[in-house]
Design a protein around this motif. Sequence first.
Motif, short mmCIF file in Angstrom:
data_model
loop_
_atom_site.label_atom_id
_atom_site.label_comp_id
_atom_site.label_asym_id
_atom_site.label_seq_id
_atom_site.Cartn_x
_atom_site.Cartn_y
_atom_site.Cartn_z
N THR A 132 0.82 -1.22 0.00
CA THR A 132 0.00 0.00 0.00
C THR A 132 0.85 1.27 0.00
O THR A 132 0.32 2.36 0.08
CB THR A 132 -0.94 0.02 1.23
N SER A 133 2.17 1.08 -0.11
CA SER A 133 3.04 2.26 -0.05
C SER A 133 3.03 3.05 -1.35
O SER A 133 3.28 4.24 -1.36
CB SER A 133 4.47 1.82 0.27
N LEU A 134 2.73 2.39 -2.44
CA LEU A 134 2.72 3.07 -3.74
C LEU A 134 1.29 3.46 -4.12
O LEU A 134 0.33 2.79 -3.73
CB LEU A 134 3.33 2.17 -4.82
N TYR A 135 1.16 4.50 -4.89
CA TYR A 135 -0.16 5.03 -5.24
C TYR A 135 -0.97 4.03 -6.06
O TYR A 135 -0.49 3.46 -7.04
CB TYR A 135 -0.03 6.33 -6.02
N ALA A 136 -2.22 3.82 -5.65
CA ALA A 136 -3.14 2.98 -6.41
C ALA A 136 -4.55 3.39 -6.02
O ALA A 136 -4.91 3.34 -4.84
CB ALA A 136 -2.93 1.50 -6.10
N ALA A 137 -5.34 3.83 -7.00
CA ALA A 137 -6.70 4.29 -6.68
C ALA A 137 -7.63 4.03 -7.85
O ALA A 137 -7.24 4.16 -9.02
CB ALA A 137 -6.69 5.78 -6.35
N THR A 138 -8.86 3.66 -7.53
CA THR A 138 -9.88 3.60 -8.58
C THR A 138 -10.26 5.01 -8.96
O THR A 138 -10.03 5.95 -8.20
CB THR A 138 -11.14 2.88 -8.06
N ASP A 139 -10.87 5.17 -10.14
CA ASP A 139 -11.22 6.53 -10.55
C ASP A 139 -12.20 7.16 -9.57
O ASP A 139 -12.23 8.37 -9.39
CB ASP A 139 -11.73 6.59 -12.00
N GLU A 140 -12.98 6.31 -8.90
CA GLU A 140 -13.91 6.80 -7.89
C GLU A 140 -13.17 7.51 -6.75
O GLU A 140 -13.64 8.51 -6.21
CB GLU A 140 -14.69 5.59 -7.34
N MET A 141 -12.02 6.97 -6.36
CA MET A 141 -11.25 7.52 -5.24
C MET A 141 -10.15 8.48 -5.69
O MET A 141 -9.58 9.20 -4.88
CB MET A 141 -10.60 6.37 -4.45
N HIS A 142 -9.86 8.47 -6.97
CA HIS A 142 -8.75 9.26 -7.49
C HIS A 142 -9.15 10.73 -7.60
O HIS A 142 -10.15 11.06 -8.26
CB HIS A 142 -8.35 8.72 -8.87
N GLU A 143 -8.39 11.60 -6.96
CA GLU A 143 -8.71 13.02 -7.10
C GLU A 143 -7.88 13.62 -8.23
O GLU A 143 -6.71 13.30 -8.38
CB GLU A 143 -8.44 13.76 -5.79
N GLU A 144 -8.55 14.45 -8.99
CA GLU A 144 -7.91 15.16 -10.10
C GLU A 144 -6.54 15.69 -9.67
O GLU A 144 -6.42 16.39 -8.68
CB GLU A 144 -8.82 16.33 -10.52
N GLY A 145 -5.51 15.28 -10.39
CA GLY A 145 -4.18 15.81 -10.10
C GLY A 145 -3.40 15.03 -9.06
O GLY A 145 -2.19 15.23 -8.91
N ALA A 146 -4.08 14.12 -8.34
CA ALA A 146 -3.36 13.33 -7.34
C ALA A 146 -2.30 12.49 -8.03
O ALA A 146 -2.52 12.00 -9.15
CB ALA A 146 -4.33 12.43 -6.57
N GLY A 147 -1.16 12.31 -7.38
CA GLY A 147 -0.09 11.51 -7.96
C GLY A 147 0.63 12.19 -9.10
O GLY A 147 1.47 11.57 -9.76
N ALA A 148 0.33 13.48 -9.35
CA ALA A 148 0.96 14.18 -10.48
C ALA A 148 2.48 14.20 -10.32
O ALA A 148 3.22 14.13 -11.31
CB ALA A 148 0.43 15.61 -10.58
N GLU A 149 2.92 14.23 -9.06
CA GLU A 149 4.36 14.28 -8.82
C GLU A 149 5.05 12.99 -9.27
O GLU A 149 6.28 12.94 -9.39
CB GLU A 149 4.66 14.55 -7.32
N LEU A 150 4.28 11.95 -9.55
CA LEU A 150 4.88 10.68 -9.97
C LEU A 150 5.30 10.71 -11.44
O LEU A 150 6.08 9.88 -11.89
CB LEU A 150 3.91 9.52 -9.76
N GLY A 151 4.75 11.68 -12.18
CA GLY A 151 5.12 11.77 -13.59
C GLY A 151 4.78 10.50 -14.34
O GLY A 151 3.67 9.96 -14.21
#
Lengths: 437, 437
Positions: free
Chosen positions: B250-269
């Motif tokens: 669970t340390s790495l980003y993983a989200a369904t579109d339902e939970m994913h907020e616009e722009g979240a994880g953008a820093e991951l490129g």
Amino acid sequence: MRLSRYFLPVLKETPADAQIVSHRLMLRAGLIRQHTAGIYNWLPLGYRVLRKIEQIVREEQDRSGAVEILMPTVQSADLWRESGRYEDYGKEMLRIVDRHERDMLYGPTHEEVVTDLFRSIARSYKDLPRNLYQIQWKFRDEVRPRFGVMRGREFLMKDAYSFDLDEAGARRAYNKMFVAYLNTFARLGVKAIPMRAATGPIGGNLSHEFLILAETGESGVFVHKGVLDKTVPADVDFDGDLQPIVDDWTSLYAATDEMHEEGAGAELGDDLVSARGIEVGHIFYFGTKYSKPMGCTVAGPDGAPVDVHMGSYGIGVSRLVGAIIEACHDEAGIVWPEEVAPFKVGLINLKSGAAETDAVCEDLYAKLEKAGVDVLYDDRADERAGAKFATMDLIGLPWQVIVGPKGVAAGVAELKNRATGERVELSFDAILARLAG
Amino acid sequence: MRLSRYFLPVLKETPADAQIVSHRLMLRAGLIRQHTAGIYNWLPLGYRVLRKIEQIVREEQDRSGAVEILMPTVQSADLWRESGRYEDYGKEMLRIVDRHERDMLYGPTHEEVVTDLFRSIARSYKDLPRNLYQIQWKFRDEVRPRFGVMRGREFLMKDAYSFDLDEAGARRAYNKMFVAYLNTFARLGVKAIPMRAATGPIGGNLSHEFLILAETGESGVFVHKGVLDKTVPADVDFDGDLQPIVDDWTSLYAATDEMHEEGAGAELGDDLVSARGIEVGHIFYFGTKYSKPMGCTVAGPDGAPVDVHMGSYGIGVSRLVGAIIEACHDEAGIVWPEEVAPFKVGLINLKSGAAETDAVCEDLYAKLEKAGVDVLYDDRADERAGAKFATMDLIGLPWQVIVGPKGVAAGVAELKNRATGERVELSFDAILARLAG
């Protein structure tokens, strides 16, 4: 399985509302808990027995050539209107209306569903013969559910349906199920006798019930005592002619009190014995009773459509748990036939927490598990020896291994046979050899 | 199994009303037939897959220390009034009135039933922790059932329920299920990713969904690409500390579109990838949400009553059949992972009725069966080679053995790997060694 991590709520008191011994023992031994009238939770120990029975039933259906499917529990009422049974079935049918106001029902049986399925697929006589079976939960809204799983509302059945081109073919299908049933009940470790039966709401003109003999059985039966000694032939060829086996089993008098006419069999004298039994299987040939109104036809060899000849064949799988207990118990509790026992071995640590007995038990437990033997290990630290003995006798595992401090000092433990009560002291290795051999 | 005696109605045409590939393939490959909207018959081939999945799920639940029970499908409405969910649940709950005018329902889930069962049995903190699971049919009266078994009305779930003394214990139970799910999906031959999830009507504040990645999946997902390479640790000790494994996953980003907020994880490129997935599991910790209103307490170490902390853990067993097909198919049909394939081998007789190919096929069939290999033998005399090839590709068994007159004359047959398409000519003995080895 370690008892300290299991879920086995045994009861010391006899439940007041349980009228028959199997119901009392199933509650006391922690096999089931009632959810509401006639509807039960299957607890871990009970569910293991249910699954063992189910698997034996499945293997014998497969061996006879039947093919397993699964039909839904919730059915459309429309098919029952086609067959003409929707109004007839009465209040025992659990009727349901879905959110779109469609009439549905919780299937008490599946003749309509399987006939609908088969007519949508079979086209020609080359698609015959077939026997489709399932092991599925059913619901019968009994007005007065009682006797635990013996007359519950939600219950598990094996139901098979045969499809043949003509009556001769259907008779062969019937005989296969007849012999498969003999094999099934023999493997379950009980004596079941086929008896000519009334056909009731399923319809048809050829039918047998199979009853397990038990002193506490629900039905009186009258049988020629020669029937009691009959055995099941080994390695039957299901592609061969089974009529001689069926004839052999049905040649001697056997009737439930429902079918027995006053004075019938009187000429048998002392050979006619009266006993009690529990119905666990029922087979029917009913010809075109469903195929005709529902249009289940195939093209015959000459191309003309033929109504398919059908039979249906039931085994009460959840009922069998109770029926086997009725046939297999004593004062101390259940005495499972080895084939359906939830575990083969109960390992009793008489002094849980003491290093010496713990070490021996852990070693025996690991070695038996490794050998593929199902063991229930009573490792509870807060129970006395007397309670452990009583629990193990109550739940009826075929073998008990009793490990106490004195025995451990002498390098032995006790091996007890639950059915005979026989106990022998043996070295740990000898016990392993006996149980894992 | 001989195909001439089986019940495998493959369809040449693509069913018009099936919108997604798994639904189309399940109908075409003869796995299911619709009974009525959202309710299916499981045909022999489909039911074999369902049972294989069920058994893997069961073994991994057992390994984690959960104990199997079976609760009824038909439940009393009273318990849902106690928990406060009876009115909330809406029209998806199939409500039933029995012959005595009692309100019942076909369970869409079993939190109330299991809480009632547990409170009737557990007395003390010593009866904890426990995790009780079942594999049971459920009903959800979907307003618009679609996508075959992916969104049916009658469906098979594995649902587990954990009982602990406090939140720390419940977290350990949660972690066990988290890891058991990783093991389960890995054994099923698919890639499933845990993602933090909304809790919805079950309630609670800690929840993960497990989604199988498939290009045709129903949900968009956003995941750190490092998650895709994670593996499941072998031989986990379920009595040990599982938090590091959960943290790793669970340390790495993983989200369904339902939970994913616009722009979240953008820093991951570029490390953030967008994909599609299908929900096949969902786990929840919900504390005392049910135990408190329903009075499910045990005596704590100090003797004072404690509300039991609970979680629930679901796997969509029948849905998995569709989800695995979404992840595992090609133009020609299904490509089953070996672990869940209905048969391991399809044996094709290119000239059924010719003495030479018949003899070789019968011999191979008997020897493979004897070695415990599940074989479907296409022995049909009235089908051409092309149709036999197409059927075998469509139903997706991992291995095909193709026996033709030319090969037989040369002492060889063809062994085809369905997934790779690779074909090799081998002697009959070499084929046996490869498949039964």
